[in-house]
Design a protein around this motif. Sequence first.
Motif, PDB file in Angstrom:
ATOM      1  N   SER A   1      16.185 -29.284  79.429  1.00  0.00           N
ATOM      2  CA  SER A   1      16.808 -27.968  79.273  1.00  0.00           C
ATOM      3  C   SER A   1      16.610 -27.211  80.580  1.00  0.00           C
ATOM      4  O   SER A   1      15.990 -27.719  81.518  1.00  0.00           O
ATOM      5  CB  SER A   1      16.167 -27.202  78.104  1.00  0.00           C
ATOM      6  OG  SER A   1      14.788 -26.963  78.367  1.00  0.00           O
ATOM      7  N   GLY A   2      17.153 -26.006  80.674  1.00  0.00           N
ATOM      8  CA  GLY A   2      16.895 -25.179  81.837  1.00  0.00           C
ATOM      9  C   GLY A   2      18.054 -25.062  82.806  1.00  0.00           C
ATOM     10  O   GLY A   2      19.158 -25.571  82.563  1.00  0.00           O
ATOM     11  N   PRO A   3      17.817 -24.407  83.935  1.00  0.00           N
ATOM     12  CA  PRO A   3      18.912 -24.065  84.853  1.00  0.00           C
ATOM     13  C   PRO A   3      19.573 -25.249  85.534  1.00  0.00           C
ATOM     14  O   PRO A   3      20.768 -25.186  85.843  1.00  0.00           O
ATOM     15  CB  PRO A   3      18.227 -23.142  85.877  1.00  0.00           C
ATOM     16  CG  PRO A   3      16.767 -23.461  85.783  1.00  0.00           C
ATOM     17  CD  PRO A   3      16.528 -23.822  84.357  1.00  0.00           C
ATOM     18  N   ILE A   4      18.846 -26.331  85.794  1.00  0.00           N
ATOM     19  CA  ILE A   4      19.495 -27.483  86.432  1.00  0.00           C
ATOM     20  C   ILE A   4      20.510 -28.089  85.486  1.00  0.00           C
ATOM     21  O   ILE A   4      21.632 -28.439  85.894  1.00  0.00           O
ATOM     22  CB  ILE A   4      18.439 -28.514  86.872  1.00  0.00           C
ATOM     23  CG1 ILE A   4      17.568 -27.945  87.993  1.00  0.00           C
ATOM     24  CG2 ILE A   4      19.115 -29.811  87.339  1.00  0.00           C
ATOM     25  CD1 ILE A   4      16.494 -28.888  88.501  1.00  0.00           C
ATOM     26  N   LEU A   5      20.155 -28.228  84.212  1.00  0.00           N
ATOM     27  CA  LEU A   5      21.097 -28.768  83.229  1.00  0.00           C
ATOM     28  C   LEU A   5      22.341 -27.888  83.127  1.00  0.00           C
ATOM     29  O   LEU A   5      23.463 -28.396  82.989  1.00  0.00           O
ATOM     30  CB  LEU A   5      20.407 -28.876  81.868  1.00  0.00           C
ATOM     31  CG  LEU A   5      21.264 -29.391  80.707  1.00  0.00           C
ATOM     32  CD1 LEU A   5      21.665 -30.848  80.944  1.00  0.00           C
ATOM     33  CD2 LEU A   5      20.504 -29.263  79.386  1.00  0.00           C
ATOM     34  N   ARG A   6      22.139 -26.582  83.209  1.00  0.00           N
ATOM     35  CA  ARG A   6      23.269 -25.649  83.078  1.00  0.00           C
ATOM     36  C   ARG A   6      24.052 -25.488  84.376  1.00  0.00           C
ATOM     37  O   ARG A   6      25.135 -24.901  84.378  1.00  0.00           O
ATOM     38  CB  ARG A   6      22.757 -24.281  82.632  1.00  0.00           C
ATOM     39  CG  ARG A   6      22.085 -24.268  81.263  1.00  0.00           C
ATOM     40  CD  ARG A   6      21.814 -22.840  80.801  1.00  0.00           C
ATOM     41  NE  ARG A   6      20.895 -22.135  81.690  1.00  0.00           N
ATOM     42  CZ  ARG A   6      19.576 -22.093  81.493  1.00  0.00           C
ATOM     43  NH1 ARG A   6      19.037 -22.731  80.454  1.00  0.00           N
ATOM     44  NH2 ARG A   6      18.808 -21.420  82.325  1.00  0.00           N
ATOM     45  N   GLY A   7      23.472 -25.953  85.483  1.00  0.00           N
ATOM     46  CA  GLY A   7      24.146 -25.774  86.772  1.00  0.00           C
ATOM     47  C   GLY A   7      24.010 -24.380  87.323  1.00  0.00           C
ATOM     48  O   GLY A   7      24.869 -23.916  88.084  1.00  0.00           O
ATOM     49  N   ASP A   8      22.925 -23.676  86.988  1.00  0.00           N
ATOM     50  CA  ASP A   8      22.719 -22.300  87.449  1.00  0.00           C
ATOM     51  C   ASP A   8      22.165 -22.305  88.874  1.00  0.00           C
ATOM     52  O   ASP A   8      20.954 -22.138  89.103  1.00  0.00           O
ATOM     53  CB  ASP A   8      21.754 -21.565  86.518  1.00  0.00           C
ATOM     54  CG  ASP A   8      22.352 -21.329  85.134  1.00  0.00           C
ATOM     55  OD1 ASP A   8      23.588 -21.383  85.018  1.00  0.00           O
ATOM     56  OD2 ASP A   8      21.579 -21.091  84.182  1.00  0.00           O
TER      57      ASP A   8
ATOM     58  N   LEU B   1      15.342 -32.358  92.746  1.00  0.00           N
ATOM     59  CA  LEU B   1      16.268 -33.394  93.215  1.00  0.00           C
ATOM     60  C   LEU B   1      16.242 -34.620  92.303  1.00  0.00           C
ATOM     61  O   LEU B   1      17.291 -35.222  92.029  1.00  0.00           O
ATOM     62  CB  LEU B   1      15.921 -33.801  94.646  1.00  0.00           C
ATOM     63  CG  LEU B   1      16.369 -32.843  95.751  1.00  0.00           C
ATOM     64  CD1 LEU B   1      15.714 -33.207  97.075  1.00  0.00           C
ATOM     65  CD2 LEU B   1      17.899 -32.864  95.881  1.00  0.00           C
ATOM     66  N   ALA B   2      15.047 -34.992  91.834  1.00  0.00           N
ATOM     67  CA  ALA B   2      14.945 -36.127  90.914  1.00  0.00           C
ATOM     68  C   ALA B   2      15.670 -35.834  89.613  1.00  0.00           C
ATOM     69  O   ALA B   2      16.332 -36.713  89.037  1.00  0.00           O
ATOM     70  CB  ALA B   2      13.470 -36.444  90.646  1.00  0.00           C
ATOM     71  N   THR B   3      15.567 -34.602  89.140  1.00  0.00           N
ATOM     72  CA  THR B   3      16.257 -34.217  87.895  1.00  0.00           C
ATOM     73  C   THR B   3      17.766 -34.241  88.091  1.00  0.00           C
ATOM     74  O   THR B   3      18.511 -34.728  87.234  1.00  0.00           O
ATOM     75  CB  THR B   3      15.800 -32.811  87.464  1.00  0.00           C
ATOM     76  OG1 THR B   3      14.386 -32.795  87.314  1.00  0.00           O
ATOM     77  CG2 THR B   3      16.441 -32.426  86.131  1.00  0.00           C
ATOM     78  N   VAL B   4      18.211 -33.733  89.235  1.00  0.00           N
ATOM     79  CA  VAL B   4      19.648 -33.748  89.544  1.00  0.00           C
ATOM     80  C   VAL B   4      20.170 -35.186  89.597  1.00  0.00           C
ATOM     81  O   VAL B   4      21.252 -35.495  89.075  1.00  0.00           O
ATOM     82  CB  VAL B   4      19.899 -33.017  90.883  1.00  0.00           C
ATOM     83  CG1 VAL B   4      21.303 -33.326  91.401  1.00  0.00           C
ATOM     84  CG2 VAL B   4      19.722 -31.521  90.695  1.00  0.00           C
ATOM     85  N   SER B   5      19.418 -36.077  90.226  1.00  0.00           N
ATOM     86  CA  SER B   5      19.834 -37.476  90.318  1.00  0.00           C
ATOM     87  C   SER B   5      19.947 -38.109  88.932  1.00  0.00           C
ATOM     88  O   SER B   5      20.863 -38.891  88.662  1.00  0.00           O
ATOM     89  CB  SER B   5      18.848 -38.260  91.180  1.00  0.00           C
ATOM     90  OG  SER B   5      18.853 -37.787  92.510  1.00  0.00           O
ATOM     91  N   ALA B   6      18.991 -37.779  88.047  1.00  0.00           N
ATOM     92  CA  ALA B   6      19.026 -38.341  86.702  1.00  0.00           C
ATOM     93  C   ALA B   6      20.207 -37.811  85.901  1.00  0.00           C
ATOM     94  O   ALA B   6      20.718 -38.501  85.006  1.00  0.00           O
ATOM     95  CB  ALA B   6      17.722 -38.031  85.977  1.00  0.00           C
ATOM     96  N   LEU B   7      20.661 -36.590  86.205  1.00  0.00           N
ATOM     97  CA  LEU B   7      21.814 -36.024  85.491  1.00  0.00           C
ATOM     98  C   LEU B   7      23.097 -36.781  85.811  1.00  0.00           C
ATOM     99  O   LEU B   7      24.015 -36.836  84.995  1.00  0.00           O
ATOM    100  CB  LEU B   7      22.003 -34.553  85.886  1.00  0.00           C
ATOM    101  CG  LEU B   7      21.238 -33.508  85.088  1.00  0.00           C
ATOM    102  CD1 LEU B   7      21.463 -32.133  85.686  1.00  0.00           C
ATOM    103  CD2 LEU B   7      21.665 -33.538  83.629  1.00  0.00           C
ATOM    104  N   GLY B   8      23.157 -37.359  87.011  1.00  0.00           N
ATOM    105  CA  GLY B   8      24.353 -38.093  87.389  1.00  0.00           C
ATOM    106  C   GLY B   8      25.395 -37.193  88.029  1.00  0.00           C
ATOM    107  O   GLY B   8      25.116 -36.061  88.441  1.00  0.00           O
TER     108      GLY B   8
END
Length: 287
Positions: free
Chosen positions: A232-239, A266-273
């Motif tokens: 959850s959080g801002p990375i998932l939402r693209g904030d 950056l690791a979280t962004v990479s996992a999001l695809g």
Amino acid sequence: MIENPVIRQLGIVGTGRVARALARGLGVRSQAPALIWGRARLKRQEAAERGGCSAAESLEAMVEACDVVAVAVADDAIAEIAGQIAEAGMAEGSLVFHVSGGTGTGVLDPLRNGGALTAAIHPAMTFTGDPQLEVARMAGACFAITGSSPEATRRARLIVEALGGTPIEIAETQRALYHAALCHAANHLVTMFDGASRMLRAAGVEEPSAVLAPLARAALDNSIAQGFGALSGPILRGDANTIRDHLAALAIDCPEVLPAYRAMALATVSALGDTDAARAVRSLLDE
């Protein structure tokens, strides 16, 4: 029903946390009192008291007496200890195992060449220095086992089951990857929690753990149940603006944590695809 491994006498090389916990956990399976040995006399006497066993006067005496020896020393010292045990003359068919996570059985080859059974048995558990507590924790833990032969693997399974744990077989070539996973999950978690605590203190929070503990426990439980779907959080939402504010605040008030925050982001962004949200945040992090 679990087969009861017969240990005529258990020997443990090492005086640290894991050594003491093994002495407590496996000592009850030893027909003769378990022995523990370390180079420093006072340390081995203290370890014997805390582990509920006896201190061996010498490594040679312990090797002569024992049919099962656990090597619980620093990774870099295993090869030297293996050589010393081999020189002392471990009996053919005896079991020698080490408890290193990232090391396989090759380091024990001098013993295997002499006819001993060799294995790597690593508890996927953290040790804090309370042997009784750690015996209870090992009873619910997984253990990575690697045997140098089918019989060594069978004996390693019995050792784990005697501790109440669950054995999982890891190939010799995959020990480093296995151990990296555990370090990433446990050791880096400590680093991340410490960094978050530093941020909160910088923000004026006197007791960061009171704020973080419920959140971190819930996030861990959700991650175990849902995997990456728990994000959850801002990375998932693209904030991106929120992340930009985070980076700016860290640069001013907590710069020592900024590299770790950015790396995890950056690791979280990479996992999001390749999603719109990931692209928005990645471009900001790459600046």
